[in-house]
Design a protein around this motif. Structure first.
Motif, mmCIF file in Angstrom:
data_model
loop_
_atom_site.group_PDB
_atom_site.id
_atom_site.type_symbol
_atom_site.label_atom_id
_atom_site.label_comp_id
_atom_site.label_asym_id
_atom_site.label_seq_id
_atom_site.Cartn_x
_atom_site.Cartn_y
_atom_site.Cartn_z
ATOM 1 N N LYS A 186 -7.325 4.192 2.053
ATOM 2 C CA LYS A 186 -6.797 4.120 3.413
ATOM 3 C C LYS A 186 -7.231 2.833 4.104
ATOM 4 C CE LYS A 186 -6.241 8.983 4.770
ATOM 5 N NZ LYS A 186 -6.677 10.020 5.747
ATOM 6 N N TYR B 102 -7.760 -0.087 2.766
ATOM 7 C CA TYR B 102 -6.906 -1.183 2.307
ATOM 8 C C TYR B 102 -5.535 -1.114 2.972
ATOM 9 C CZ TYR B 102 -10.000 -2.744 -1.485
ATOM 10 O OH TYR B 102 -11.047 -3.271 -2.208
ATOM 11 N N PHE B 103 -4.932 0.066 2.985
ATOM 12 C CA PHE B 103 -3.587 0.204 3.553
ATOM 13 C C PHE B 103 -3.581 -0.107 5.049
ATOM 14 C CE2 PHE B 103 -3.078 3.619 0.079
ATOM 15 C CZ PHE B 103 -2.674 2.673 -0.844
ATOM 16 N N LEU C 121 3.319 -1.805 1.278
ATOM 17 C CA LEU C 121 2.140 -1.130 0.745
ATOM 18 C C LEU C 121 2.396 -0.778 -0.715
ATOM 19 C CD1 LEU C 121 1.153 1.375 3.601
ATOM 20 C CD2 LEU C 121 0.219 -0.911 3.157
ATOM 21 N N SER D 162 1.277 1.131 -4.102
ATOM 22 C CA SER D 162 0.487 2.300 -4.480
ATOM 23 C C SER D 162 -0.510 1.952 -5.589
ATOM 24 C CB SER D 162 1.409 3.430 -4.951
ATOM 25 O OG SER D 162 2.093 3.050 -6.138
ATOM 26 N N MET E 138 -0.215 7.138 1.412
ATOM 27 C CA MET E 138 0.386 5.958 2.028
ATOM 28 C C MET E 138 1.294 6.344 3.188
ATOM 29 S SD MET E 138 1.265 4.202 -1.603
ATOM 30 C CE MET E 138 2.059 2.706 -1.062
ATOM 31 N N ARG F 157 0.978 5.160 7.056
ATOM 32 C CA ARG F 157 2.111 4.546 7.746
ATOM 33 C C ARG F 157 2.436 5.301 9.037
ATOM 34 N NH1 ARG F 157 7.941 3.582 4.891
ATOM 35 N NH2 ARG F 157 7.907 5.857 4.750
ATOM 36 N N THR G 168 6.989 -1.179 7.671
ATOM 37 C CA THR G 168 6.131 -0.900 6.523
ATOM 38 C C THR G 168 6.923 -0.211 5.417
ATOM 39 O OG1 THR G 168 4.209 -0.658 7.974
ATOM 40 C CG2 THR G 168 4.011 0.211 5.743
ATOM 41 N N ILE H 17 6.885 1.533 1.646
ATOM 42 C CA ILE H 17 6.041 2.191 0.653
ATOM 43 C C ILE H 17 6.625 1.914 -0.726
ATOM 44 C CG2 ILE H 17 5.250 4.398 -0.260
ATOM 45 C CD1 ILE H 17 5.118 5.444 2.561
#
Length: 313
Positions: free
Chosen positions: A53, A55-56, A72, A74, A105, A109, A117, A119
């Motif tokens: 989390k 990092y995201f 982002l 995965s 993710m 978001r 953003t 995914i």
């Protein structure tokens, strides 16, 4: 700002940032062991999920600061049957963790909804990205990658991104699998220090073969896991170049063989990397995705963002 797969890649953002250097950052800078270079086992612990989390959320915060979009990626680059089996994971468990990754993710978001953003489900090659010993046919690759993609198709994923691919047949199979499940797909090839794929093919040939073998289904192509010095000389105006819309570069100028043997992290020069990627984008304004791969961390991402937004393109 959620992005839905039906809108990909036609998203209103001039530039997107993508980061896939997390594993080398975890290994070398944070001292976290990653058997098989796999980061998806972090999903199994509260501490690991908090780290992901971080990092995201950090990427989305950078997007907000620089007014750019974020892709982002995965933590599922090696979350496939063969590579999972090598570190003791059953296929059913791996597919479950693929889905958990996207759910995490999506949660991040939703908590930061003011930045465009995307995914992306990150899918790596079946074999060694740098030296594939057993190349599949396109049909074999479609069957193999369909297992992972079928699990991801049940999630909130916006796009499937095949990263660090070394030959066109595997890319063709991966694209066909994504198309079978109705998912947009991006293909990122890796290159050696001579600008060619590890199998010796040129980028132009590989891209043309994938498009010819899939009716041009790929949303766009990228280059990843190579330093700009390794491929700048082969970038040239032409129809194939217009298909390349992303570069996610290594911090290090080392060859793939040298990186495999490295015991210390070569994090290069963040300012230089940012300037080099910005220069490539000024030369080829259709490129919309920039980012960092092996050896990069948030310092590099910040410099890439700063250099690329400092110049109008």
């Amino acid at each position: 700002m959620a992005v839905h797969r039906s809108n990909f890649p036609n998203i209103e953002a001039e530039l997107f940032l993508a980061y896939v250097g997390m594993e080398t950052d975890l290994l070398f800078n944070r001292g976290i062991d990653l058997p098989g270079f796999a980061s998806y086992p972090l999903l199994e612990t509260e501490k690991g999920r908090a780290l992901l989390k971080e990092y995201f959320a950090g990427m989305i915060a950078l997007g907000r600061e620089k007014s750019v979009g974020i892709i982002l990626e995965s933590p599922t680059w090696v979350a496939n049957r063969d590579r999972g089996s090598a570190i003791g994971y059953a296929p059913e468990k791996i597919m479950q963790l693929n889905q958990h990754a996207v759910a995490l993710m999506s949660e991040v978001r939703s908590d930061h909804g003011d930045v465009p953003t995307v995914i992306s489900a990150n899918i790596g090659p079946r074999d060694d990205a740098y030296a594939p010993s057993d190349q599949m046919s396109a049909d074999e690759a479609e069957q193999y990658h369909s297992e992972q993609i079928s699990a991801l198709a049940e999630t909130d994923v916006d796009v499937v991104s095949g990263y660090t691919l070394a030959y066109s047949a595997e890319a063709i199979g991966l694209v066909r699998a994504a198309r079978r499940f109705g998912l947009p797909v991006v293909i990122a090839f890796t290159v050696e220090t001579n600008g060619k794929l590890p199998t010796g093919a040129t980028l132009e040939t590989a891209i043309s073969e994938v498009d010819d073998g899939t009716d041009g289904y790929t949303a766009y192509f990228m280059i990843n896991c190579a330093h700009p010095d390794h491929f700048e000389q082969v970038l040239a105006d032409g129809p194939w170049m217009q298909r390349i819309k992303g570069i996610v570069a290594n911090a290090s100028r080392c060859s793939h063989a040298e990186l495999d043997e490295a015991e210390e992290l070569d994090d290069g020069d963040p300012d230089e990397l940012g300037n080099q990627l910005s220069q490539i984008r000024r030369q080829f304004p259709h490129i919309r995705v920039l980012g960092g791969c092996c050896g990069t961390d948030m310092r590099h991402m910040e410099r890439i963002a700063e250099a690329s937004t400092a110049h109008s393109v």
